[in-house]
Enzyme design. Structure first.
Site, PDB file in Angstrom:
ATOM      1  N   HIS A  23      -9.320  -7.073  -0.740  1.00 39.03           N
ATOM      2  CA  HIS A  23      -7.881  -6.804  -0.596  1.00 39.03           C
ATOM      3  C   HIS A  23      -7.275  -7.585   0.570  1.00 39.03           C
ATOM      4  CE1 HIS A  23      -4.065  -4.932  -0.726  1.00 39.03           C
ATOM      5  NE2 HIS A  23      -4.320  -3.854  -0.017  1.00 39.03           N
ATOM      6  N   CYS A  76       1.341  -4.276   1.230  1.00 41.51           N
ATOM      7  CA  CYS A  76       0.284  -4.593   0.260  1.00 41.51           C
ATOM      8  C   CYS A  76       0.823  -5.104  -1.074  1.00 41.51           C
ATOM      9  CB  CYS A  76      -0.597  -3.374   0.028  1.00 41.51           C
ATOM     10  SG  CYS A  76      -1.421  -2.790   1.514  1.00 41.51           S
TER      11      CYS A  76
END
Length: 395
Positions: free
Chosen positions: A344, A81
């Protein structure tokens, strides 16, 4: 040599399968916007770090070819991430080291619907590169039939509640704030406003985290043009934002020593990265006006307040409850809506954070503008692990 962000761009973040596009379409849109914002042609770009997690090998080249076929080096990056901020960090290194004057950092993701597995590779608990992290969770909290990432962050939330008295309403206040902020962001995946009661009433994903406290899977891209001072002077660049300090850290013994999910989800990494970034920039959290941080789950925003030095250990629930992290407070945190509401797409997230900060420091963020913003902080984290903290200031 100093490095500056001269241009940024991003797509709107979308729910997967909502829009008919491929990752190279996203890259063309975001990269083209960043180049236009910087006022330069792709032929002036010397190198291109590209971040993504779910696309195939050399997807970076396929994406960059949409901007031009100039033969420049393209780097394919994956740091879970924290991939987007890793691309930015490589761009900064290339410019600060004097090897390049103009670098395009690009990040994108085309994702599947549904919850993430135990890492960007989709591996199971036993073979995942974050198996050691999940082993801490399993030893202390067991394993349940819920999404693994929600489990490990939910376990961290329960530890924080047990240790410090943090409440479910304080966790929900993070999500309510970020959903409220995203209402003014045309790039956000979600723009609906929810209050604390709505957040608490939404479906439980893994206790105590409800659906509105969890970042969604998303499609999208973001990009930043990073240039040297001499390049900016030569081109008469305006609206520059200096990368004043940046640091990346990975897990240390502290991450695992206490057998705590608070530690294995990255609070020690974030604390160390912040300390290093402050030192390199000659700035502290007291100098920061606006923050874009990695609220993959509501608890991670609270953990990051503490890691960044915005409050003491265990005080983050009261901090968000006090209004100190929204408009009219000491800082505005996640004016974009954050990961929870903006979305995201893993490879794009870190660059989208910087895009928001650049718009804020230029005074061009529209209805979500933070008055008088001069210094911004971006925090991007990936399990397994990498934490990147970036300090930017108006040049």
């Amino acid at each position: 040599m100093k490095a500056y962000v001269a241009g940024v761009g991003m797509t709107r973040f979308e729910k997967p399968e909502t829009r008919t596009w491929q990752y190279w379409d996203m890259a063309r849109e975001a990269g083209g916007a960043a180049l236009a914002d910087a006022g330069i042609a792709y032929t002036e770009v010397e190198q291109v770090p590209v971040g993504y997690c779910f696309q195939p090998s050399t997807a970076g080249q396929r994406a960059a070819y949409e901007l031009g076929l100039t033969g420049v080096p393209v780097y394919n990056l994956n740091n879970n991430c924290a991939t987007g901020s890793t691309a930015l960090m490589l761009a900064r290194h290339l410019v600060e080291g004097g090897g390049c004057d103009c670098v395009l950092a690009l990040g994108f993701e085309k994702m599947r619907r549904g919850a993430l597995g135990t890492g960007a590779d989709g591996a199971d608990l036993g073979t995942s590169p974050v198996a050691r992290h999940y082993g801490v969770m399993a030893a202390r909290h067991g394993v349940e039939a819920t999404p693994p990432t929600a489990q490990i962050f939910g376990a961290a939330a329960r530890e924080h509640m047990d240790r410090y008295g943090t409440t479910e309403a304080q966790l929900a206040a993070v999500a309510a704030k970020n959903h409220r902020h995203s209402a003014h962001n045309p790039y956000a995946q979600f723009r609906d406003v929810y209050d604390i009661a709505d957040v608490l009433a939404s479906r439980t994903v893994h206790r105590p985290l409800t659906k509105l406290q969890c970042s969604p899977t998303s499609d999208g891209a973001a990009a930043a043009v990073v240039v040297s001072e001499r390049f900016a002077e030569r081109h008469g660049s305006t609206g520059l934002v200096e990368i004043a300090g940046q640091a990346m850290t990975t897990d240390t013994e502290e991450s695992f020593a206490a057998g705590s999910c608070i530690d294995v989800v990255g609070q020690p990494m974030s604390r160390a990265a912040a300390r290093q970034a402050y030192e390199r920039a000659g700035l502290g959290i007291e100098d920061v006006d606006v923050v874009e941080l990695h609220d993959c789950f509501s608890i991670n925003e609270l953990l990051t307040y503490e890691a960044l030095g915005m409050c003491g250990p265990g005080e983050s629930g009261k901090l968000v409850e006090s209004g100190a992290t929204t408009y009219g407070g000491r800082w505005v945190v996640n004016p974009s809506g954050g990961l929870i509401s903006k979305g995201h797409p893993l490879g794009a997230t870190g660059l989208a954070q910087v895009a928001e900060l650049v718009w804020q420091l230029r005074g061009r963020a529209g209805e979500r503008q933070v008055a008088g913003a001069r210094v911004g902080l971006a925090h991007n984290i990936g399990l397994g692990g990498a934490a990147v903290v970036t300090l930017v200031r108006a040049a």
